[in-house]
Design an enzyme around this catalytic site. Structure first.
Site, short mmCIF file in Angstrom:
data_model
loop_
_atom_site.label_atom_id
_atom_site.label_comp_id
_atom_site.label_asym_id
_atom_site.label_seq_id
_atom_site.Cartn_x
_atom_site.Cartn_y
_atom_site.Cartn_z
N CYS A 112 0.86 -1.18 0.00
CA CYS A 112 0.00 0.00 0.00
C CYS A 112 0.90 1.24 0.00
CB CYS A 112 -0.90 -0.02 1.24
SG CYS A 112 -1.96 1.44 1.30
N CYS A 160 -3.21 7.33 -4.52
CA CYS A 160 -3.01 5.88 -4.52
C CYS A 160 -1.62 5.49 -5.08
CB CYS A 160 -4.10 5.16 -5.31
SG CYS A 160 -4.09 3.39 -5.01
O1 PYC Z 1 -1.83 4.04 -1.87
O2 PYC Z 1 -1.40 2.02 -2.63
C1 PYC Z 1 -2.14 2.84 -2.11
C2 PYC Z 1 -3.51 2.43 -1.70
C3 PYC Z 1 -4.10 1.21 -1.87
C4 PYC Z 1 -5.39 1.29 -1.35
C5 PYC Z 1 -5.56 2.55 -0.87
N1 PYC Z 1 -4.40 3.23 -1.11
#
Ligand code: PYC
Length: 332
Positions: A90, A253
């Site tokens: 993550c 993300c």
């Molecule tokens: O930042 O990799 C990330 C992530 C995965 C799910 C929510 N954030």
């Protein structure tokens, strides 16, 4: 009857929550973080559901637990705990965990400014910049990321026929780009994106197989990335990533940005040294960069890095009391 106490440090990375468990977590068995993750899921998943779901958490909640590294070359190991399960990797969770751990003295890096992290998806390096006692920026060099499959199709009730490309960036992402049924994330309601995502994910998982070519323990399409035109200065693209049952990532993300850079690289649109600034649903930014290229089995892969910031919001001592009918959380 037992009352379990967890010391947590709460914060967020570019808007998405990160709850770092600094005390009270169970001891895990296993020679690798993948094995320890399996042990946690088999015996201690109630810790995750209790700390992530209502009434102690919420639909978006996400966090991590720090463990001693299973690898010689790493300073510390991270288990990611989320409403969606225990992700192999993550990105926003890493940036938040490193910020929290350094600011609160939870780790002693061998080399100041660099933390080598043992994650279930593989080793990840985080470089951080400090100003006084605060960490101002973290840049993580992620696991190799690659385009896995192109042109996969599914029918989604209420949306129509959709075509997606699937890329891996630490998790498998279906990337939805503009097409007849979908124009831009900003032109659809967030509630619609949240409603369509589990249907699209289930349809794709039913029709196709998603298994990491070198690490078969990492399998299944978990995330849907809805794309859009950027609105922030300097951003190359925007996204809303769906995970768990109801969550839309508030950060851009990290593993999703890695997957998207792998897609753009496979199209010849990004090369080593290129930057890719990704904007989130709330306008926060991650600075992605293609560091290098490599191979994962037969797949051409990139080594992506992601730069971002996090802030600690408070200390939280949380009780999970067996007398509480909602001790292990609930979902509405
Ligand atoms: O930042 O990799 C990330 C992530 C995965 C799910 C929510 N954030």
């Amino acid at each position: 009857m037992a009352n379990h106490t967890f010391q947590c440090i709460d914060g967020h990375t570019c808007g998405n929550p990160v709850r770092v468990v600094s005390g009270g977590a169970p001891v895990l068995q296993g020679g690798t973080m993948l094995e320890r993750r399996a042990h946690f899921l088999a015996e201690y998943d109630w810790v995750r559901t209790g700390l992530m779901f209502e009434p102690r958490g919420h639909d978006q909640m996400s966090g991590s637990i720090l463990y001693p590294s299973t690898r010689e070359d790493c300073d510390i190991a991270i288990l990611f705990i989320e409403t969606s399960g225990c992700l192999p990797m993550c990105g926003h969770g890493t940036i938040g965990t490193v910020t929290t751990a350094i600011e609160n003295g939870l780790v002693s890096p061998r080399t100041p400014g660099t933390l080598r992290l043992d994650t279930p998806a593989g080793p990840v390096t985080a470089e951080y910049r400090q100003q006084g006692r605060f960490v101002e920026e973290v840049r993580l060099t992620n696991v190799p990321s690659f385009l896995f499959k192109t042109g996969l199709t599914a029918h989604v009730e209420g949306l129509g026929d959709v075509s997606v490309d699937v890329a891996y960036g630490g998790n498998f992402y279906a990337i939805v780009e503009p097409q007849e049924a979908f124009s831009d994330m900003a032109e659809h309601r967030a509630t619609d994106l949240v409603g369509w995502s589990p249907l699209l994910r289930a349809a794709l998982n039913e029709k196709y197989e998603f298994v990491h070519p070198q690490t078969p323990e990492i399998s299944g399409l978990s995330h849907i990335m809805w794309t859009g035109r950027p609105t922030a200065d300097g951003a190359h693209a925007r996204n809303a990533v769906f995970y768990g049952d109801k969550a839309l990532d508030r950060s851009p993300c990290g593993t999703g940005t890695s997957a998207r850079m792998a897609l753009e690289s496979a199209r010849g649109k990004l090369s080593p040294g290129d930057d890719y600034v990704h904007e989130s649903i709330i306008g926060s930014l991650f600075n992605g960069r293609v560091e290098d290229t490599t191979k994962i089995g037969d797949y051409d892969a990139i080594i992506p890095s992601i730069g971002g910031w996090a802030r600690v919001t408070g200390f939280n001592t949380i009780f999970i009391d067996d007398r509480d009918p909602y001790a292990h959380g609930f979902v509405v």
